[in-house]
Write an enzyme that holds these catalytic residues in place. Sequence first.
Site, PDB file in Angstrom:
ATOM      1  N   PRO A  19      11.826  61.156  -0.402  1.00  0.00           N
ATOM      2  CA  PRO A  19      12.143  62.163   0.606  1.00  0.00           C
ATOM      3  C   PRO A  19      10.568  62.874   1.019  1.00  0.00           C
ATOM      4  O   PRO A  19      10.658  63.690   1.761  1.00  0.00           O
ATOM      5  CB  PRO A  19      12.962  63.038   0.016  1.00  0.00           C
ATOM      6  N   ASP A  42       5.844  54.569   8.094  1.00  0.00           N
ATOM      7  CA  ASP A  42       6.836  55.244   9.031  1.00  0.00           C
ATOM      8  C   ASP A  42       5.978  56.639   9.176  1.00  0.00           C
ATOM      9  O   ASP A  42       5.455  57.154   8.258  1.00  0.00           O
ATOM     10  CB  ASP A  42       8.171  55.379   8.715  1.00  0.00           C
ATOM     11  N   LYS A  64       7.262  55.807  15.124  1.00  0.00           N
ATOM     12  CA  LYS A  64       7.660  55.619  16.469  1.00  0.00           C
ATOM     13  C   LYS A  64       7.815  57.042  17.093  1.00  0.00           C
ATOM     14  O   LYS A  64       8.326  56.889  18.361  1.00  0.00           O
ATOM     15  CB  LYS A  64       9.049  55.008  16.576  1.00  0.00           C
ATOM     16  N   GLY A  96      12.422  57.699   2.274  1.00  0.00           N
ATOM     17  CA  GLY A  96      13.670  57.667   1.609  1.00  0.00           C
ATOM     18  C   GLY A  96      13.987  56.219   1.177  1.00  0.00           C
ATOM     19  O   GLY A  96      13.011  55.599   0.264  1.00  0.00           O
ATOM     20  N   ASP A  97      14.925  55.586   0.908  1.00  0.00           N
ATOM     21  CA  ASP A  97      15.303  54.077   0.803  1.00  0.00           C
ATOM     22  C   ASP A  97      15.191  53.477   2.024  1.00  0.00           C
ATOM     23  O   ASP A  97      15.645  53.682   2.749  1.00  0.00           O
ATOM     24  CB  ASP A  97      16.740  54.258   0.372  1.00  0.00           C
ATOM     25  N   THR A 125      16.725  58.221  -1.306  1.00  0.00           N
ATOM     26  CA  THR A 125      17.227  58.738   0.009  1.00  0.00           C
ATOM     27  C   THR A 125      17.454  60.084   0.156  1.00  0.00           C
ATOM     28  O   THR A 125      17.724  60.806  -0.696  1.00  0.00           O
ATOM     29  CB  THR A 125      18.321  57.793   0.317  1.00  0.00           C
ATOM     30  N   ALA A 126      17.067  60.635   1.511  1.00  0.00           N
ATOM     31  CA  ALA A 126      16.954  62.028   1.583  1.00  0.00           C
ATOM     32  C   ALA A 126      18.427  62.727   1.070  1.00  0.00           C
ATOM     33  O   ALA A 126      18.486  63.763   0.598  1.00  0.00           O
ATOM     34  CB  ALA A 126      17.093  62.194   3.195  1.00  0.00           C
ATOM     35  N   MET A 179      19.760  61.976  10.805  1.00  0.00           N
ATOM     36  CA  MET A 179      19.306  62.186  12.170  1.00  0.00           C
ATOM     37  C   MET A 179      20.307  62.820  13.093  1.00  0.00           C
ATOM     38  O   MET A 179      21.047  62.299  14.070  1.00  0.00           O
ATOM     39  CB  MET A 179      19.150  60.699  12.853  1.00  0.00           C
ATOM     40  N   ALA A 208      13.156  68.450   3.162  1.00  0.00           N
ATOM     41  CA  ALA A 208      13.458  68.499   2.079  1.00  0.00           C
ATOM     42  C   ALA A 208      12.318  67.960   1.137  1.00  0.00           C
ATOM     43  O   ALA A 208      11.860  66.988   1.631  1.00  0.00           O
ATOM     44  CB  ALA A 208      14.869  67.790   1.862  1.00  0.00           C
TER      45      ALA A 208
HETATM   46  N1  SAH Z   1      15.679  55.839   5.093  1.00  0.00           N
HETATM   47  C1  SAH Z   1      15.626  57.348   5.014  1.00  0.00           C
HETATM   48  C2  SAH Z   1      16.278  57.744   6.222  1.00  0.00           C
HETATM   49  C3  SAH Z   1      15.668  57.477   7.675  1.00  0.00           C
HETATM   50  S1  SAH Z   1      16.528  58.210   8.959  1.00  0.00           S
HETATM   51  C4  SAH Z   1      16.405  57.739   3.847  1.00  0.00           C
HETATM   52  O1  SAH Z   1      16.762  56.914   3.155  1.00  0.00           O
HETATM   53  O2  SAH Z   1      16.033  59.020   3.661  1.00  0.00           O
HETATM   54  C5  SAH Z   1      15.590  59.522   9.073  1.00  0.00           C
HETATM   55  C6  SAH Z   1      16.508  60.755   8.889  1.00  0.00           C
HETATM   56  O3  SAH Z   1      16.586  61.060   7.261  1.00  0.00           O
HETATM   57  C7  SAH Z   1      16.197  62.188   9.309  1.00  0.00           C
HETATM   58  O4  SAH Z   1      16.484  62.306  10.734  1.00  0.00           O
HETATM   59  C8  SAH Z   1      16.593  62.978   8.236  1.00  0.00           C
HETATM   60  O5  SAH Z   1      18.126  63.295   8.600  1.00  0.00           O
HETATM   61  C9  SAH Z   1      16.507  62.471   7.098  1.00  0.00           C
HETATM   62  N2  SAH Z   1      15.465  62.540   6.402  1.00  0.00           N
HETATM   63  C10 SAH Z   1      14.599  61.771   5.836  1.00  0.00           C
HETATM   64  N3  SAH Z   1      13.560  62.709   5.102  1.00  0.00           N
HETATM   65  C11 SAH Z   1      14.213  63.828   5.117  1.00  0.00           C
HETATM   66  C12 SAH Z   1      13.530  65.140   4.603  1.00  0.00           C
HETATM   67  N4  SAH Z   1      12.603  65.168   3.489  1.00  0.00           N
HETATM   68  N5  SAH Z   1      14.376  66.327   4.590  1.00  0.00           N
HETATM   69  C13 SAH Z   1      15.482  66.216   5.594  1.00  0.00           C
HETATM   70  N6  SAH Z   1      16.145  65.060   6.119  1.00  0.00           N
HETATM   71  C14 SAH Z   1      15.347  64.120   5.811  1.00  0.00           C
END
Ligand code: SAH
Length: 251
Positions: A19, A42, A64, A96-97, A125-126, A179, A208
């Site tokens: 995260p 990313d 993107k 995240g993942d 993951t977040a 998202m 986060a």
């Molecule tokens: N693969 C990522 C998700 C990618 S989609 C995972 O597993 O976490 C991107 C979304 O993930 C963001 O719009 C938000 O909803 C969430 N996200 C990712 N990192 C975050 C963070 N540090 N704090 C809050 N939301 C986060």
Amino acid sequence: MISIPDAEAGHVYLVGAGPGDPALLTLRAAHLLKTADVILPDDLVSDEILALSSPTALIIPVGKRCGQPRITQAGIHELLLEHSSNGSSVVRLKSGDPLVFGRAAEEIAFLREHAIPFEIVPGITAAFAVAATLETPLTDRTRASKLILATAHHAAGKLSLTPSWSGAFPNEATLVIYMPGRHFEALAQDLIASGIPPTTPCTAVSKASTPNERIHTTTLATLASADVGPAPVILLIGPAIAQQTSQQPAG
Ligand code: SAH
């Protein structure tokens, strides 16, 4: 001592960066970053994490929405092919993942189609990072027997969960919305219409696991007017979240 293999020539690694906090990387992810020739991150991947890569690594951001000309998914595929076929080891670094809302399916299909050897390295993951921050179990023996990781559809400027969901949301579930966009009114209406009580607690967490993390606790009824902070934002909704927030010490 554990021995972790280096990134191999001509291989692609789909790696979860977690995260944001570098301390939440897996050992495998950190070692691949240190030993890979090319890194394709990313835009959500933090600079602190990229700083762990080799000083000689070629870093090509493929986010993107950095305000630069948008790179297409096909453009990312071309980079994966170009650098792996040159004999470089390539880390495709996703926040995240990599297999949770990471558009990994397209990349996996492409790598298979071109017989490029690849490995997937999971990340935190977040949802899981946020649960830890909030000290909130996402499942609970009496209040949350299900965990739903969802994202909303952005169709015609309106946000909606229901097109991907037939019927009512299950009871006793924790719903995590990735998202969530910025238009919470439609989202909240949608969820209430699906049978979730308006009084259900909802916690929004912005950025986060970074120094700028912000936590905002509200309910579905008042989500529309919530000031949740800058992206990335994630929403946690459900009775198990209630249990945690009501137990928080005052002050
Ligand atoms: N693969 C990522 C998700 C990618 S989609 C995972 O597993 O976490 C991107 C979304 O993930 C963001 O719009 C938000 O909803 C969430 N996200 C990712 N990192 C975050 C963070 N540090 N704090 C809050 N939301 C986060």
